[in-house]
Design a protein around this motif. Structure first.
Motif, short mmCIF file in Angstrom:
data_model
loop_
_atom_site.label_atom_id
_atom_site.label_comp_id
_atom_site.label_asym_id
_atom_site.label_seq_id
_atom_site.Cartn_x
_atom_site.Cartn_y
_atom_site.Cartn_z
N TRP A 345 0.81 -1.22 0.00
CA TRP A 345 0.00 0.00 0.00
C TRP A 345 0.84 1.26 0.00
O TRP A 345 0.51 2.23 -0.71
CB TRP A 345 -0.94 -0.03 1.21
CG TRP A 345 -1.69 -1.31 1.32
CD1 TRP A 345 -1.54 -2.27 2.27
CD2 TRP A 345 -2.71 -1.79 0.42
NE1 TRP A 345 -2.39 -3.31 2.04
CE2 TRP A 345 -3.13 -3.05 0.91
CE3 TRP A 345 -3.29 -1.29 -0.74
CZ2 TRP A 345 -4.10 -3.80 0.29
CZ3 TRP A 345 -4.27 -2.03 -1.36
CH2 TRP A 345 -4.68 -3.26 -0.85
N ALA A 346 1.89 1.28 0.77
CA ALA A 346 2.72 2.48 0.84
C ALA A 346 3.39 2.75 -0.50
O ALA A 346 3.45 3.91 -0.96
CB ALA A 346 3.77 2.32 1.94
N ASP A 347 3.89 1.70 -1.16
CA ASP A 347 4.53 1.87 -2.47
C ASP A 347 3.52 2.36 -3.50
O ASP A 347 3.81 3.25 -4.31
CB ASP A 347 5.14 0.55 -2.94
CG ASP A 347 6.33 0.14 -2.10
OD1 ASP A 347 6.87 1.01 -1.38
OD2 ASP A 347 6.72 -1.04 -2.15
N ALA A 348 2.32 1.80 -3.47
CA ALA A 348 1.29 2.21 -4.43
C ALA A 348 0.93 3.68 -4.24
O ALA A 348 0.79 4.44 -5.21
CB ALA A 348 0.05 1.33 -4.27
N THR A 349 0.80 4.09 -2.98
CA THR A 349 0.45 5.49 -2.70
C THR A 349 1.55 6.43 -3.18
O THR A 349 1.26 7.48 -3.79
CB THR A 349 0.22 5.67 -1.20
OG1 THR A 349 -0.85 4.80 -0.77
CG2 THR A 349 -0.14 7.10 -0.87
N ALA A 350 2.81 6.08 -2.94
CA ALA A 350 3.92 6.93 -3.35
C ALA A 350 3.98 7.04 -4.89
O ALA A 350 4.21 8.12 -5.44
CB ALA A 350 5.22 6.38 -2.80
N LEU A 351 3.79 5.93 -5.57
CA LEU A 351 3.83 5.94 -7.04
C LEU A 351 2.69 6.78 -7.62
O LEU A 351 2.88 7.52 -8.59
CB LEU A 351 3.76 4.50 -7.56
CG LEU A 351 5.03 3.68 -7.37
CD1 LEU A 351 4.75 2.19 -7.58
CD2 LEU A 351 6.13 4.14 -8.33
N LEU A 352 1.54 6.70 -7.03
CA LEU A 352 0.41 7.50 -7.52
C LEU A 352 0.65 8.99 -7.31
O LEU A 352 0.23 9.82 -8.13
CB LEU A 352 -0.88 7.06 -6.83
CG LEU A 352 -1.42 5.68 -7.23
CD1 LEU A 352 -2.62 5.30 -6.38
CD2 LEU A 352 -1.79 5.66 -8.72
N SER A 353 1.34 9.33 -6.22
CA SER A 353 1.69 10.74 -6.01
C SER A 353 2.64 11.23 -7.08
O SER A 353 2.52 12.37 -7.56
CB SER A 353 2.31 10.91 -4.62
OG SER A 353 1.38 10.59 -3.60
N THR A 354 3.58 10.38 -7.50
CA THR A 354 4.51 10.75 -8.58
C THR A 354 3.76 10.94 -9.89
O THR A 354 4.02 11.89 -10.64
CB THR A 354 5.58 9.65 -8.74
OG1 THR A 354 6.28 9.50 -7.50
CG2 THR A 354 6.55 10.01 -9.84
N VAL A 355 2.82 10.04 -10.17
CA VAL A 355 2.02 10.15 -11.40
C VAL A 355 1.25 11.47 -11.40
O VAL A 355 1.22 12.20 -12.42
CB VAL A 355 1.05 8.96 -11.51
CG1 VAL A 355 0.06 9.19 -12.65
CG2 VAL A 355 1.82 7.67 -11.73
N ARG A 356 0.66 11.79 -10.30
CA ARG A 356 -0.12 13.03 -10.23
C ARG A 356 0.76 14.25 -10.48
O ARG A 356 0.34 15.18 -11.19
CB ARG A 356 -0.79 13.13 -8.85
CG ARG A 356 -1.67 14.35 -8.70
CD ARG A 356 -2.34 14.37 -7.35
NE ARG A 356 -3.20 15.53 -7.21
CZ ARG A 356 -3.91 15.80 -6.12
NH1 ARG A 356 -3.85 14.98 -5.09
NH2 ARG A 356 -4.67 16.87 -6.08
N ALA A 357 1.96 14.28 -9.89
CA ALA A 357 2.87 15.41 -10.10
C ALA A 357 3.26 15.54 -11.57
O ALA A 357 3.31 16.66 -12.12
CB ALA A 357 4.11 15.24 -9.23
N LEU A 358 3.55 14.41 -12.22
CA LEU A 358 3.92 14.44 -13.65
C LEU A 358 2.76 14.97 -14.50
O LEU A 358 2.96 15.79 -15.41
CB LEU A 358 4.31 13.04 -14.11
CG LEU A 358 5.67 12.53 -13.63
CD1 LEU A 358 5.80 11.04 -13.93
CD2 LEU A 358 6.80 13.30 -14.31
#
Length: 467
Positions: A345-358
């Protein structure tokens, strides 16, 4: 109390109140005969002495008996003072042990040292009392009045010294109030704190079991909970082994961490649903940005055709940057989806935050191209609207600077005069065959920002003066 009366002079049973030892009596007729034979001889021996002015205690007179009674009363009073002091010292030792179990501050260490010094004073007073008791046998038949008087004097002095030391001990006990109150408060908190920690651990464990029953994994939470097991062992071992302050701190920390695990476990189903929703939403947005970024090239083509290089040069890389950002976003989305499937869950949340920033960066770049063309079209058609907007901002600031004054403050007037000059220069750039409309727009924006800073300064100063 470190010193106690030596046996057989136990102050709890004064010697005057103890049964006297009797000589063994020969049983039977022979014993009776011997007793009868001895009576005339004893009488014969006693009579001359009696007539000569001597005799047993019965013939000695009332003064010796009076002195003996006074000495015995002094002995009883000293014994009472001794036991009163001993009881007070025992109670005080319990208080000191309570403080030392909880408090290691300089004040607590000083209290222990003072208690030890007071203990030495108590030992000295006790030794004086015991010596006085041992020095005088008030049960002797031949006790003289002078010996009884000495005994009374020494026992009275011992009692008075015990009383003085008792007063010192009472004063010391009163001074311990704040330290003892603090220690007792901590001890009162100890059992509830430990119980709260145990209940928090149990609640976290139950929450994990409930989550796992739904098919969700919570390995990271389980690992965090397992790490608290040694702390629970130390809590069960008790404060006697690990200290009261340390046990209190450990109990509070375990409670906080276990509560955090419980909250995260209970929220895990909601978190999983939220991640699923974000995956879908961001994937849709990435697809939309891909479509929008394809429209940047036609916009740039029109900008190149109608405006000078300065109006569009900084937008040249927008299509490439947008394409690269969307590609990276899609890659991160795939990684986030894999992390979700593996319930990381933590990895998924961090990756989604990166996607949103991009995607946010891409959205801003693509929007900038379209916005640039819109603004350039507007100013090319009617630059006077931008000029009037800027002049209005300057005049409004000038009126504020002159409010209540005959002359403006130079700190306000100077930047406003500079703003007027800067606007005039920007307007002058519109003359010519190929005016730089983008430079004109950026200059008028800069002028309005400078004017806004002056307005804020004036209002802040007047607000402070009003207070």
């Amino acid at each position: 109390m470190t010193a106690t009366p030596a046996q057989p002079y136990s102050p709890s049973v004064p010697r005057a109140h103890r049964p006297r030892r009797r000589l063994p009596r020969t049983p039977g007729p022979l014993g009776d005969a011997l007793t009868l034979m001895a009576l005339p001889l004893l009488a014969a021996l006693a009579l001359p002495a009696a007539f000569a002015g001597g005799g047993t205690r019965r013939w000695f007179g009332g003064r010796a008996e009076s002195q003996r009674a006074e000495a015995q009363a002094a002995k009883d009073a000293a014994a009472a003072a001794f036991y009163e002091l001993d009881t007070a010292q025992r109670d005080l030792r319990i208080s000191i042990e309570t403080i030392t179990a909880v408090d290691d501050s300089p004040a607590a260490r000083r209290a222990v040292a003072d208690f030890d010094a007071l203990g030495r004073r108590i030992d000295e007073a006790s030794h004086q009392y015991i010596s006085a008791v041992d020095a005088h046998d008030l049960d002797r038949d031949d006790l003289e009045a002078s010996a009884a008087a000495r005994a009374r004097t020494e026992l009275t002095a011992a009692k008075e010294e015990l009383g003085r030391v008792k007063q010192e001990l009472d004063r010391f006990t009163d001074g311990l109030g704040p330290l003892l109150g603090k220690a007792e408060t901590q001890l009162a908190r100890l059992a509830p704190a430990v119980e709260r920690a145990r209940q928090a651990l149990l609640a976290a464990s139950n929450a994990l079991d409930s989550v796992r029953a739904t098919g969700l994994k919570a390995d990271d939470l389980a690992a965090r909970l397992a790490a608290l097991s040694p702390e629970l062992t130390k809590l069960n071992q008790g404060a006697g082994q690990h200290g009261v302050p340390q046990t209190l701190e450990r109990a509070e920390r375990v409670t906080r961490e276990a509560e955090a695990v419980r909250v995260e476990a209970e929220r895990l189903p909601e978190r999983a649903a939220e991640i699923d929703h974000r995956l879908v939403s961001l994937r849709t947005r990435a697809q939309a940005l891909t479509t929008r970024s394809e429209q940047v090239d036609p916009i740039l083509s029109e900008l190149r055709r109608r405006f000078t290089v300065a109006c569009w040069q900084d937008l040249q890389r927008v299509p490439d940057v947008a394409s690269e950002n969307v590609r990276r976003a899609e890659t991160k989305l795939a990684e986030a989806h894999a992390a979700r499937d593996e319930q990381r869950w933590a990895d998924a949340t961090a990756l989604l935050s990166t996607v949103r920033a991009l995607l946010n960066t891409t959205d801003e770049a693509v929007s900038a191209a379209g916005d640039r063309l819109h603004r350039l079209n507007a100013v090319q058609k009617d630059p006077q609207q931008e000029i009037d907007r800027t002049r209005f901002a300057i005049r409004d600031a000038q009126r504020l600077a002159m409010a209540g004054r005959n002359t403006p403050d130079p700190r306000h007037a100077r930047p406003l005069d500079d703003a007027v000059s800067r606007l005039e220069r920007a307007v002058a750039t519109l003359d010519g065959r190929h005016p730089d409309y983008w430079h004109f727009l950026t200059e008028t924006e800069a002028v309005r920002r400078a004017v806004s800073r002056v307005v804020s300064l004036i209002r802040d100063e007047r607000g402070a003066a009003g207070h």
